[in-house]
Design a protein around this motif. Structure first.
Motif, PDB file in Angstrom:
ATOM      1  N   ASP A 130      17.328 -82.184 -17.537  1.00 40.57           N
ATOM      2  CA  ASP A 130      17.152 -82.533 -18.953  1.00 40.57           C
ATOM      3  C   ASP A 130      15.708 -82.384 -19.405  1.00 40.57           C
ATOM      4  N   VAL A 131      15.041 -81.329 -18.935  1.00 41.43           N
ATOM      5  CA  VAL A 131      13.627 -81.159 -19.273  1.00 41.43           C
ATOM      6  C   VAL A 131      13.434 -80.693 -20.715  1.00 41.43           C
ATOM      7  N   ASP A 132      14.510 -80.246 -21.368  1.00 42.73           N
ATOM      8  CA  ASP A 132      14.380 -79.799 -22.755  1.00 42.73           C
ATOM      9  C   ASP A 132      14.406 -80.965 -23.749  1.00 42.73           C
ATOM     10  N   GLY A 133      14.752 -82.151 -23.286  1.00 45.91           N
ATOM     11  CA  GLY A 133      14.767 -83.328 -24.147  1.00 45.91           C
ATOM     12  C   GLY A 133      13.556 -84.205 -23.928  1.00 45.91           C
ATOM     13  N   ARG A 268      -1.158 -61.232  -2.392  1.00 44.40           N
ATOM     14  CA  ARG A 268      -0.515 -60.791  -3.624  1.00 44.40           C
ATOM     15  C   ARG A 268      -1.116 -61.531  -4.800  1.00 44.40           C
ATOM     16  N   SER A 269      -0.938 -60.955  -5.963  1.00 45.86           N
ATOM     17  CA  SER A 269      -1.237 -61.608  -7.242  1.00 45.86           C
ATOM     18  C   SER A 269       0.085 -61.872  -7.940  1.00 45.86           C
ATOM     19  N   PHE A 270       0.201 -63.046  -8.541  1.00 48.99           N
ATOM     20  CA  PHE A 270       1.433 -63.408  -9.238  1.00 48.99           C
ATOM     21  C   PHE A 270       1.083 -64.344 -10.386  1.00 48.99           C
ATOM     22  N   VAL A 271       1.643 -64.064 -11.558  1.00 53.60           N
ATOM     23  CA  VAL A 271       1.464 -64.934 -12.721  1.00 53.60           C
ATOM     24  C   VAL A 271       2.806 -65.084 -13.411  1.00 53.60           C
ATOM     25  N   SER A 272       3.153 -66.318 -13.745  1.00 54.71           N
ATOM     26  CA  SER A 272       4.382 -66.618 -14.472  1.00 54.71           C
ATOM     27  C   SER A 272       4.026 -67.298 -15.783  1.00 54.71           C
ATOM     28  N   ALA A 273       4.612 -66.842 -16.861  1.00 61.56           N
ATOM     29  CA  ALA A 273       4.344 -67.430 -18.175  1.00 61.56           C
ATOM     30  C   ALA A 273       5.663 -67.569 -18.945  1.00 61.56           C
ATOM     31  N   PRO A 274       5.778 -68.666 -19.718  1.00 62.13           N
ATOM     32  CA  PRO A 274       4.786 -69.727 -19.918  1.00 62.13           C
ATOM     33  C   PRO A 274       4.760 -70.701 -18.752  1.00 62.13           C
ATOM     34  N   MET A 275       3.808 -71.632 -18.807  1.00 64.51           N
ATOM     35  CA  MET A 275       3.670 -72.656 -17.770  1.00 64.51           C
ATOM     36  C   MET A 275       4.302 -73.976 -18.232  1.00 64.51           C
ATOM     37  N   ARG A 276       5.272 -73.847 -19.103  1.00 64.55           N
ATOM     38  CA  ARG A 276       5.933 -75.045 -19.637  1.00 64.55           C
ATOM     39  C   ARG A 276       7.342 -74.712 -20.097  1.00 64.55           C
ATOM     40  N   ARG A 277       8.234 -75.680 -19.904  1.00 61.29           N
ATOM     41  CA  ARG A 277       9.534 -75.663 -20.552  1.00 61.29           C
ATOM     42  C   ARG A 277       9.831 -77.101 -20.983  1.00 61.29           C
ATOM     43  N   GLY A 278       9.818 -77.340 -22.281  1.00 60.27           N
ATOM     44  CA  GLY A 278      10.095 -78.678 -22.777  1.00 60.27           C
ATOM     45  C   GLY A 278       9.130 -79.702 -22.219  1.00 60.27           C
ATOM     46  N   ARG A 279       9.660 -80.664 -21.461  1.00 64.52           N
ATOM     47  CA  ARG A 279       8.825 -81.708 -20.856  1.00 64.52           C
ATOM     48  C   ARG A 279       8.507 -81.425 -19.381  1.00 64.52           C
ATOM     49  N   VAL A 324      -0.535 -80.557 -25.382  1.00 62.94           N
ATOM     50  CA  VAL A 324       0.532 -80.057 -24.495  1.00 62.94           C
ATOM     51  C   VAL A 324       1.117 -78.763 -25.054  1.00 62.94           C
ATOM     52  N   ASP A 325       1.142 -78.624 -26.381  1.00 66.65           N
ATOM     53  CA  ASP A 325       1.668 -77.397 -26.968  1.00 66.65           C
ATOM     54  C   ASP A 325       0.766 -76.194 -26.674  1.00 66.65           C
ATOM     55  N   SER A 326      -0.527 -76.438 -26.511  1.00 70.35           N
ATOM     56  CA  SER A 326      -1.454 -75.335 -26.241  1.00 70.35           C
ATOM     57  C   SER A 326      -1.809 -75.212 -24.760  1.00 70.35           C
ATOM     58  N   TYR A 327      -1.274 -76.112 -23.940  1.00 68.12           N
ATOM     59  CA  TYR A 327      -1.649 -76.139 -22.517  1.00 68.12           C
ATOM     60  C   TYR A 327      -1.419 -74.794 -21.827  1.00 68.12           C
ATOM     61  N   SER A 328      -0.252 -74.220 -21.986  1.00 69.46           N
ATOM     62  CA  SER A 328       0.073 -72.986 -21.275  1.00 69.46           C
ATOM     63  C   SER A 328      -0.889 -71.864 -21.644  1.00 69.46           C
ATOM     64  N   ASP A 329      -1.137 -71.684 -22.945  1.00 69.44           N
ATOM     65  CA  ASP A 329      -2.032 -70.603 -23.362  1.00 69.44           C
ATOM     66  C   ASP A 329      -3.452 -70.826 -22.856  1.00 69.44           C
ATOM     67  N   ARG A 330      -3.931 -72.079 -22.926  1.00 67.62           N
ATOM     68  CA  ARG A 330      -5.300 -72.347 -22.475  1.00 67.62           C
ATOM     69  C   ARG A 330      -5.425 -72.163 -20.967  1.00 67.62           C
ATOM     70  N   ALA A 331      -4.439 -72.632 -20.225  1.00 65.17           N
ATOM     71  CA  ALA A 331      -4.483 -72.469 -18.772  1.00 65.17           C
ATOM     72  C   ALA A 331      -4.392 -70.995 -18.387  1.00 65.17           C
ATOM     73  N   LEU A 332      -3.500 -70.252 -19.049  1.00 67.73           N
ATOM     74  CA  LEU A 332      -3.302 -68.851 -18.680  1.00 67.73           C
ATOM     75  C   LEU A 332      -4.510 -67.983 -19.003  1.00 67.73           C
ATOM     76  N   ALA A 333      -5.299 -68.363 -19.998  1.00 68.43           N
ATOM     77  CA  ALA A 333      -6.515 -67.594 -20.283  1.00 68.43           C
ATOM     78  C   ALA A 333      -7.436 -67.607 -19.063  1.00 68.43           C
ATOM     79  N   ARG A 334      -7.589 -68.773 -18.430  1.00 68.12           N
ATOM     80  CA  ARG A 334      -8.412 -68.850 -17.225  1.00 68.12           C
ATOM     81  C   ARG A 334      -7.715 -68.172 -16.048  1.00 68.12           C
ATOM     82  N   VAL A 335      -6.410 -68.347 -15.946  1.00 62.74           N
ATOM     83  CA  VAL A 335      -5.655 -67.722 -14.860  1.00 62.74           C
ATOM     84  C   VAL A 335      -5.867 -66.213 -14.847  1.00 62.74           C
ATOM     85  N   TRP A 336      -5.756 -65.585 -16.004  1.00 63.69           N
ATOM     86  CA  TRP A 336      -5.899 -64.134 -16.046  1.00 63.69           C
ATOM     87  C   TRP A 336      -7.333 -63.690 -15.749  1.00 63.69           C
TER      88      TRP A 336
END
Length: 389
Positions: A130-133, A268-279, A324-336
Protein backbone atom coordinates in the motif's frame (compact mmCIF):
# COMPACT_ATOMS: atom_id res chain seq x y z
CA UNK A 1 3.68 -2.68 15.24
CA UNK A 2 3.64 1.00 14.40
CA UNK A 3 6.32 3.56 13.49
CA UNK A 4 6.64 6.71 11.41
CA UNK A 5 9.34 5.47 9.01
CA UNK A 6 9.92 1.79 8.28
CA UNK A 7 13.41 1.21 6.89
CA UNK A 8 14.23 -1.92 4.89
CA UNK A 9 17.93 -2.74 5.03
CA UNK A 10 20.58 -2.19 7.71
CA UNK A 11 23.49 -1.14 5.56
CA UNK A 12 25.05 2.30 6.06
CA UNK A 13 22.22 4.03 4.16
CA UNK A 14 19.40 2.59 6.27
CA UNK A 15 21.23 2.91 9.58
CA UNK A 16 22.31 6.49 8.92
CA UNK A 17 18.81 7.45 7.79
CA UNK A 18 17.44 6.05 11.05
CA UNK A 19 20.01 8.03 13.01
CA UNK A 20 19.33 11.30 11.18
CA UNK A 21 15.58 10.89 11.66
CA UNK A 22 16.03 10.04 15.35
CA UNK A 23 17.89 13.31 15.82
CA UNK A 24 14.89 15.06 14.27
CA UNK A 25 12.46 13.36 16.65
CA UNK A 26 11.07 10.88 14.11
CA UNK A 27 10.47 7.24 15.05
CA UNK A 28 11.89 4.46 12.87
CA UNK A 29 12.21 0.69 12.77
CA UNK A 30 15.02 -0.88 10.74
CA UNK A 31 14.55 -4.37 9.26
CA UNK A 32 17.49 -6.49 8.08
CA UNK A 33 17.34 -10.02 6.67
CA UNK A 34 20.94 -10.87 7.58
CA UNK A 35 22.52 -11.34 10.99
CA UNK A 36 24.45 -8.62 12.77
CA UNK A 37 27.65 -10.64 12.33
CA UNK A 38 27.12 -10.89 8.57
CA UNK A 39 26.34 -7.19 8.17
CA UNK A 40 29.38 -6.12 10.18
CA UNK A 41 31.70 -8.42 8.22
CA UNK A 42 30.82 -7.23 4.70
CA UNK A 43 33.93 -5.77 3.03
CA UNK A 44 33.07 -2.69 1.04
CA UNK A 45 34.40 0.77 0.17
CA UNK A 46 36.87 2.72 2.25
CA UNK A 47 37.06 6.33 1.00
CA UNK A 48 34.89 9.00 2.66
CA UNK A 49 34.25 12.42 1.16
CA UNK A 50 34.20 15.51 3.36
CA UNK A 51 30.40 15.76 3.36
CA UNK A 52 30.20 12.12 4.48
CA UNK A 53 32.62 12.72 7.36
CA UNK A 54 30.77 15.88 8.44
CA UNK A 55 27.44 14.07 8.32
CA UNK A 56 28.70 11.19 10.47
CA UNK A 57 30.36 13.50 12.99
CA UNK A 58 27.28 15.76 13.22
CA UNK A 59 25.14 12.64 13.73
CA UNK A 60 27.23 11.65 16.74
CA UNK A 61 28.74 8.54 15.17
CA UNK A 62 32.11 9.94 14.12
CA UNK A 63 34.22 9.59 17.28
CA UNK A 64 36.08 6.46 16.19
CA UNK A 65 36.32 7.77 12.63
CA UNK A 66 38.10 10.88 13.93
CA UNK A 67 40.46 8.75 16.05
CA UNK A 68 41.24 5.97 13.60
CA UNK A 69 40.39 7.35 10.15
CA UNK A 70 43.29 8.34 7.92
CA UNK A 71 42.97 11.80 6.32
CA UNK A 72 44.45 11.88 2.83
CA UNK A 73 45.41 15.03 0.96
CA UNK A 74 45.42 13.41 -2.46
CA UNK A 75 46.06 10.38 -4.62
CA UNK A 76 48.87 9.18 -6.90
CA UNK A 77 48.26 8.53 -10.59
CA UNK A 78 50.75 6.17 -12.22
CA UNK A 79 51.64 4.89 -15.66
CA UNK A 80 54.85 3.04 -16.49
CA UNK A 81 57.84 5.00 -15.20
CA UNK A 82 55.77 7.89 -13.77
CA UNK A 83 53.96 8.39 -10.46
CA UNK A 84 52.30 11.79 -10.04
CA UNK A 85 50.69 13.17 -6.87
CA UNK A 86 47.48 15.22 -6.98
CA UNK A 87 47.28 17.67 -4.05
CA UNK A 88 43.56 17.90 -3.28
CA UNK A 89 43.66 20.77 -0.73
CA UNK A 90 45.78 22.81 -3.12
CA UNK A 91 43.50 22.04 -6.05
CA UNK A 92 40.05 22.36 -4.46
CA UNK A 93 40.45 22.97 -0.72
CA UNK A 94 39.16 19.53 0.34
CA UNK A 95 40.51 16.13 1.31
CA UNK A 96 39.20 12.58 1.83
CA UNK A 97 39.40 10.04 4.66
CA UNK A 98 40.28 6.35 4.57
CA UNK A 99 37.86 4.53 6.88
CA UNK A 100 36.26 1.28 5.84
CA UNK A 101 32.53 1.01 5.20
CA UNK A 102 32.62 -1.99 7.52
CA UNK A 103 33.74 0.31 10.33
CA UNK A 104 31.06 2.89 9.50
CA UNK A 105 28.47 0.12 9.72
CA UNK A 106 29.79 -1.07 13.08
CA UNK A 107 29.66 2.48 14.47
CA UNK A 108 26.07 2.96 13.28
CA UNK A 109 24.91 -0.42 14.63
CA UNK A 110 26.51 0.27 18.00
CA UNK A 111 24.73 3.62 18.23
CA UNK A 112 21.43 2.07 17.11
CA UNK A 113 21.56 -0.70 19.70
CA UNK A 114 22.66 1.68 22.46
CA UNK A 115 19.27 3.19 23.13
CA UNK A 116 18.41 3.96 19.53
CA UNK A 117 15.35 2.98 17.48
CA UNK A 118 14.52 -0.71 16.99
CA UNK A 119 16.86 -2.66 14.70
CA UNK A 120 15.62 -6.16 13.86
CA UNK A 121 18.09 -8.64 12.35
CA UNK A 122 17.27 -11.98 10.73
CA UNK A 123 13.84 -11.04 9.36
CA UNK A 124 12.45 -12.67 6.21
CA UNK A 125 9.57 -12.45 3.71
CA UNK A 126 9.78 -8.66 3.71
CA UNK A 127 7.12 -7.01 1.57
CA UNK A 128 6.17 -3.31 1.41
CA UNK A 129 2.43 -2.83 0.82
CA UNK A 130 0.00 0.00 0.00
CA UNK A 131 2.84 2.40 -0.76
CA UNK A 132 0.61 4.45 -3.08
CA UNK A 133 -1.57 5.55 -0.15
CA UNK A 134 -0.93 7.50 3.05
CA UNK A 135 -0.70 4.43 5.28
CA UNK A 136 1.84 1.95 3.89
CA UNK A 137 2.97 -1.10 5.80
CA UNK A 138 5.77 -3.64 5.71
CA UNK A 139 4.90 -7.29 6.20
CA UNK A 140 7.73 -9.55 7.37
CA UNK A 141 8.52 -12.60 9.44
CA UNK A 142 10.65 -11.92 12.49
CA UNK A 143 13.66 -13.93 13.62
CA UNK A 144 11.41 -16.17 15.74
CA UNK A 145 9.29 -17.09 12.71
CA UNK A 146 6.30 -14.95 13.67
CA UNK A 147 4.53 -12.99 10.88
CA UNK A 148 4.44 -9.25 11.58
CA UNK A 149 2.97 -6.11 10.03
CA UNK A 150 4.72 -2.78 10.54
CA UNK A 151 2.35 0.14 9.96
CA UNK A 152 4.17 3.27 8.76
CA UNK A 153 3.73 6.78 7.46
CA UNK A 154 6.67 6.26 5.07
CA UNK A 155 8.79 3.34 3.88
CA UNK A 156 12.48 3.76 2.98
CA UNK A 157 14.05 1.11 0.75
CA UNK A 158 17.76 0.94 1.53
CA UNK A 159 18.09 -2.77 0.84
CA UNK A 160 20.47 -2.74 -2.11
CA UNK A 161 20.29 -3.80 -5.72
CA UNK A 162 18.87 -7.25 -4.96
CA UNK A 163 16.40 -6.06 -2.32
CA UNK A 164 12.61 -6.06 -2.41
CA UNK A 165 12.12 -2.28 -2.57
CA UNK A 166 13.34 -1.38 -6.05
CA UNK A 167 11.01 -3.82 -7.87
CA UNK A 168 8.04 -2.22 -6.10
CA UNK A 169 9.06 1.23 -7.33
CA UNK A 170 9.81 -0.12 -10.82
CA UNK A 171 6.38 -1.75 -10.89
CA UNK A 172 4.82 1.68 -11.31
CA UNK A 173 6.91 2.47 -14.39
CA UNK A 174 10.12 4.43 -14.70
CA UNK A 175 13.37 3.65 -16.42
CA UNK A 176 16.72 2.00 -15.79
CA UNK A 177 20.13 2.52 -17.35
CA UNK A 178 22.93 -0.02 -17.08
CA UNK A 179 26.45 -0.57 -18.32
CA UNK A 180 28.39 -3.75 -17.63
CA UNK A 181 32.16 -3.32 -17.88
CA UNK A 182 34.38 -5.97 -19.53
CA UNK A 183 36.66 -6.24 -16.50
CA UNK A 184 36.53 -6.90 -12.77
CA UNK A 185 38.66 -6.29 -9.70
CA UNK A 186 40.43 -9.00 -7.76
CA UNK A 187 40.68 -7.46 -4.30
CA UNK A 188 42.73 -8.54 -1.31
CA UNK A 189 43.15 -7.54 2.31
CA UNK A 190 46.67 -8.13 3.63
CA UNK A 191 48.26 -7.80 7.04
CA UNK A 192 51.04 -5.50 5.90
CA UNK A 193 51.67 -1.79 6.25
CA UNK A 194 50.69 0.19 3.14
CA UNK A 195 53.49 0.68 0.64
CA UNK A 196 52.53 4.31 -0.05
CA UNK A 197 51.25 7.21 2.01
CA UNK A 198 48.14 7.63 -0.16
CA UNK A 199 46.22 5.66 -2.78
CA UNK A 200 47.99 4.76 -6.01
CA UNK A 201 45.90 4.35 -9.18
CA UNK A 202 48.12 2.58 -11.72
CA UNK A 203 47.61 2.14 -15.47
CA UNK A 204 49.71 -0.70 -16.86
CA UNK A 205 49.74 -2.72 -20.10
CA UNK A 206 48.80 -5.79 -18.02
CA UNK A 207 45.80 -3.99 -16.54
CA UNK A 208 44.82 -1.56 -13.80
CA UNK A 209 45.97 -1.85 -10.18
CA UNK A 210 45.01 0.08 -7.05
CA UNK A 211 46.99 0.37 -3.84
CA UNK A 212 44.76 1.34 -0.93
CA UNK A 213 44.66 0.70 2.80
CA UNK A 214 42.37 0.21 5.78
CA UNK A 215 44.75 1.15 8.59
CA UNK A 216 48.47 1.75 9.20
CA UNK A 217 48.91 -2.05 9.35
CA UNK A 218 46.34 -3.36 6.83
CA UNK A 219 46.58 -2.91 3.06
CA UNK A 220 43.76 -3.17 0.52
CA UNK A 221 44.90 -3.84 -3.05
CA UNK A 222 43.20 -4.58 -6.36
CA UNK A 223 44.12 -6.06 -9.74
CA UNK A 224 42.12 -5.78 -12.94
CA UNK A 225 41.03 -9.24 -14.11
CA UNK A 226 38.54 -10.71 -16.55
CA UNK A 227 34.99 -10.90 -15.11
CA UNK A 228 34.96 -14.65 -15.80
CA UNK A 229 38.16 -15.22 -13.82
CA UNK A 230 38.05 -17.76 -10.99
CA UNK A 231 39.52 -16.73 -7.65
CA UNK A 232 40.98 -20.23 -7.29
CA UNK A 233 43.33 -19.49 -10.19
CA UNK A 234 45.05 -16.77 -8.20
CA UNK A 235 47.48 -17.94 -5.56
CA UNK A 236 48.84 -15.38 -3.13
CA UNK A 237 52.20 -15.45 -4.91
CA UNK A 238 50.56 -14.83 -8.29
CA UNK A 239 48.63 -11.88 -6.86
CA UNK A 240 51.71 -10.29 -5.30
CA UNK A 241 53.71 -10.82 -8.50
CA UNK A 242 50.98 -9.17 -10.56
CA UNK A 243 50.77 -6.22 -8.17
CA UNK A 244 54.55 -5.79 -8.12
CA UNK A 245 54.64 -5.71 -11.92
CA UNK A 246 51.86 -3.16 -12.27
CA UNK A 247 53.16 -0.87 -9.51
CA UNK A 248 56.84 -1.17 -10.53
CA UNK A 249 58.73 2.11 -10.10
CA UNK A 250 62.45 2.81 -9.74
CA UNK A 251 63.43 3.35 -6.11
CA UNK A 252 60.14 2.00 -4.73
CA UNK A 253 59.20 -1.46 -3.48
CA UNK A 254 55.83 -3.12 -2.81
CA UNK A 255 55.51 -4.56 0.68
CA UNK A 256 53.97 -8.01 0.88
CA UNK A 257 52.35 -9.91 3.73
CA UNK A 258 49.73 -12.51 4.66
CA UNK A 259 46.55 -12.26 2.56
CA UNK A 260 43.52 -12.49 4.85
CA UNK A 261 40.72 -12.04 2.31
CA UNK A 262 40.38 -12.12 -1.47
CA UNK A 263 37.43 -11.87 -3.84
CA UNK A 264 36.49 -10.85 -7.37
CA UNK A 265 34.22 -7.85 -7.87
CA UNK A 266 32.40 -7.41 -11.22
CA UNK A 267 31.93 -3.81 -12.28
CA UNK A 268 28.83 -2.09 -13.58
CA UNK A 269 26.96 1.20 -13.60
CA UNK A 270 23.24 1.14 -12.88
CA UNK A 271 20.68 3.90 -12.33
CA UNK A 272 16.95 3.49 -11.70
CA UNK A 273 14.53 6.40 -11.87
CA UNK A 274 12.47 7.63 -10.21
CA UNK A 275 13.70 6.96 -6.68
CA UNK A 276 10.18 7.12 -5.29
CA UNK A 277 6.77 5.55 -5.58
CA UNK A 278 4.12 7.13 -3.38
CA UNK A 279 5.30 6.74 0.21
CA UNK A 280 8.20 4.41 -0.69
CA UNK A 281 11.57 6.08 -1.20
CA UNK A 282 14.80 4.46 -2.44
CA UNK A 283 18.31 5.37 -1.32
CA UNK A 284 21.78 3.99 -1.95
CA UNK A 285 22.40 0.82 -3.96
CA UNK A 286 18.65 0.16 -4.17
CA UNK A 287 18.57 2.94 -6.79
CA UNK A 288 22.07 3.16 -8.24
CA UNK A 289 25.41 1.38 -8.48
CA UNK A 290 28.73 2.78 -9.66
CA UNK A 291 32.05 1.05 -10.34
CA UNK A 292 34.38 1.54 -7.37
CA UNK A 293 37.08 3.39 -9.30
CA UNK A 294 35.70 6.80 -8.34
CA UNK A 295 35.04 5.92 -4.66
CA UNK A 296 31.44 7.12 -4.88
CA UNK A 297 29.15 4.26 -3.76
CA UNK A 298 29.02 4.84 0.01
CA UNK A 299 29.27 8.60 -0.41
CA UNK A 300 26.29 8.64 -2.77
CA UNK A 301 24.26 6.65 -0.25
CA UNK A 302 25.09 9.18 2.47
CA UNK A 303 24.11 12.04 0.16
CA UNK A 304 20.79 10.31 -0.60
CA UNK A 305 19.79 9.81 3.02
CA UNK A 306 20.91 13.31 4.00
CA UNK A 307 18.44 14.70 1.45
CA UNK A 308 15.79 12.15 2.37
CA UNK A 309 15.99 12.77 6.13
CA UNK A 310 15.48 16.49 5.61
CA UNK A 311 12.58 15.86 3.21
CA UNK A 312 10.84 13.38 5.52
CA UNK A 313 11.22 15.68 8.52
CA UNK A 314 9.52 18.46 6.58
CA UNK A 315 6.73 16.10 5.53
CA UNK A 316 6.12 14.50 8.92
CA UNK A 317 6.63 17.55 11.15
CA UNK A 318 5.17 20.28 8.96
CA UNK A 319 2.94 18.39 6.54
CA UNK A 320 4.80 19.98 3.62
CA UNK A 321 5.45 17.62 0.67
CA UNK A 322 7.70 19.91 -1.39
CA UNK A 323 11.02 18.29 -0.47
CA UNK A 324 9.79 14.72 -0.81
CA UNK A 325 8.27 15.64 -4.17
CA UNK A 326 11.64 16.93 -5.39
CA UNK A 327 13.77 14.29 -3.64
CA UNK A 328 14.18 11.97 -6.62
CA UNK A 329 15.22 14.71 -9.04
CA UNK A 330 17.65 16.29 -6.58
CA UNK A 331 19.22 12.96 -5.66
CA UNK A 332 19.48 11.83 -9.28
CA UNK A 333 21.29 15.01 -10.32
CA UNK A 334 24.15 14.01 -8.00
CA UNK A 335 23.85 10.35 -8.96
CA UNK A 336 24.41 11.10 -12.63
CA UNK A 337 27.35 13.41 -11.90
CA UNK A 338 29.00 10.69 -9.82
CA UNK A 339 28.06 8.03 -12.36
CA UNK A 340 29.85 10.02 -15.05
CA UNK A 341 32.92 10.57 -12.89
CA UNK A 342 33.09 6.88 -11.98
CA UNK A 343 32.75 5.89 -15.65
CA UNK A 344 35.45 8.40 -16.60
CA UNK A 345 37.94 7.15 -14.00
CA UNK A 346 37.17 3.55 -14.94
CA UNK A 347 37.55 4.20 -18.68
CA UNK A 348 40.82 6.10 -18.22
CA UNK A 349 42.56 3.46 -16.11
CA UNK A 350 41.45 0.00 -17.26
CA UNK A 351 43.06 -1.75 -20.21
CA UNK A 352 40.59 -2.86 -22.86
CA UNK A 353 43.20 -4.75 -24.89
CA UNK A 354 42.94 -2.26 -27.75
CA UNK A 355 46.17 -0.35 -28.47
CA UNK A 356 44.29 2.70 -29.76
CA UNK A 357 42.37 2.89 -26.47
CA UNK A 358 45.65 2.56 -24.59
CA UNK A 359 47.16 5.60 -26.29
CA UNK A 360 44.02 7.64 -25.58
CA UNK A 361 44.18 6.62 -21.92
CA UNK A 362 47.83 7.57 -21.59
CA UNK A 363 47.11 10.90 -23.26
CA UNK A 364 44.35 11.59 -20.75
CA UNK A 365 46.55 10.59 -17.81
CA UNK A 366 49.34 12.89 -19.00
CA UNK A 367 46.80 15.69 -19.35
CA UNK A 368 45.56 15.27 -15.77
CA UNK A 369 49.13 15.15 -14.48
CA UNK A 370 50.27 18.24 -16.39
CA UNK A 371 47.22 20.53 -16.41
CA UNK A 372 46.03 22.25 -13.23
CA UNK A 373 42.55 22.64 -14.72
CA UNK A 374 42.28 18.92 -15.53
CA UNK A 375 43.69 17.95 -12.14
CA UNK A 376 41.25 20.27 -10.36
CA UNK A 377 38.29 18.70 -12.18
CA UNK A 378 39.34 15.27 -10.92
CA UNK A 379 40.00 16.57 -7.39
CA UNK A 380 36.64 18.35 -7.13
CA UNK A 381 34.75 15.23 -8.16
CA UNK A 382 36.85 12.79 -6.13
CA UNK A 383 36.57 14.75 -2.88
CA UNK A 384 32.82 15.28 -3.36
CA UNK A 385 30.90 18.15 -4.86
CA UNK A 386 28.81 20.26 -2.43
CA UNK A 387 25.48 18.68 -1.51
CA UNK A 388 22.64 20.54 -3.25
CA UNK A 389 19.76 20.58 -0.83
Amino acid sequence: MRTQVGIIGAGPAGLLLSRLLQLRGIDTVVLENRSREYVEARIRAGILEEHTVRTLVDAGVGDRLQREGLPHDGIHLQHPGVRHHLDFPGLCGRKVWVYGQTEVTKDLIRAQLDGGPPLLFGVSDVSPEDVDGDAPRIRFTDADGTPQALECDVVAGTDGFHGVSRPVVAGAGGRTWERTYPYAWLGILADVAPSADELVYAWHPDGFALLSMRSPTVSRLYLQVDPAEEIGNWSDDRIWDGLATRFALDGWELRTGPVTEKSILPMRSFVSAPMRRGRLFLAGDAAHIVPPTGAKGLNLAVADVTLLAEALARLLHEGQPDLVDSYSDRALARVWRCTHFSWWMTSMLHRSGDDFDAELQLSQLRRVCSSEAAARELAENYTGLPLDR
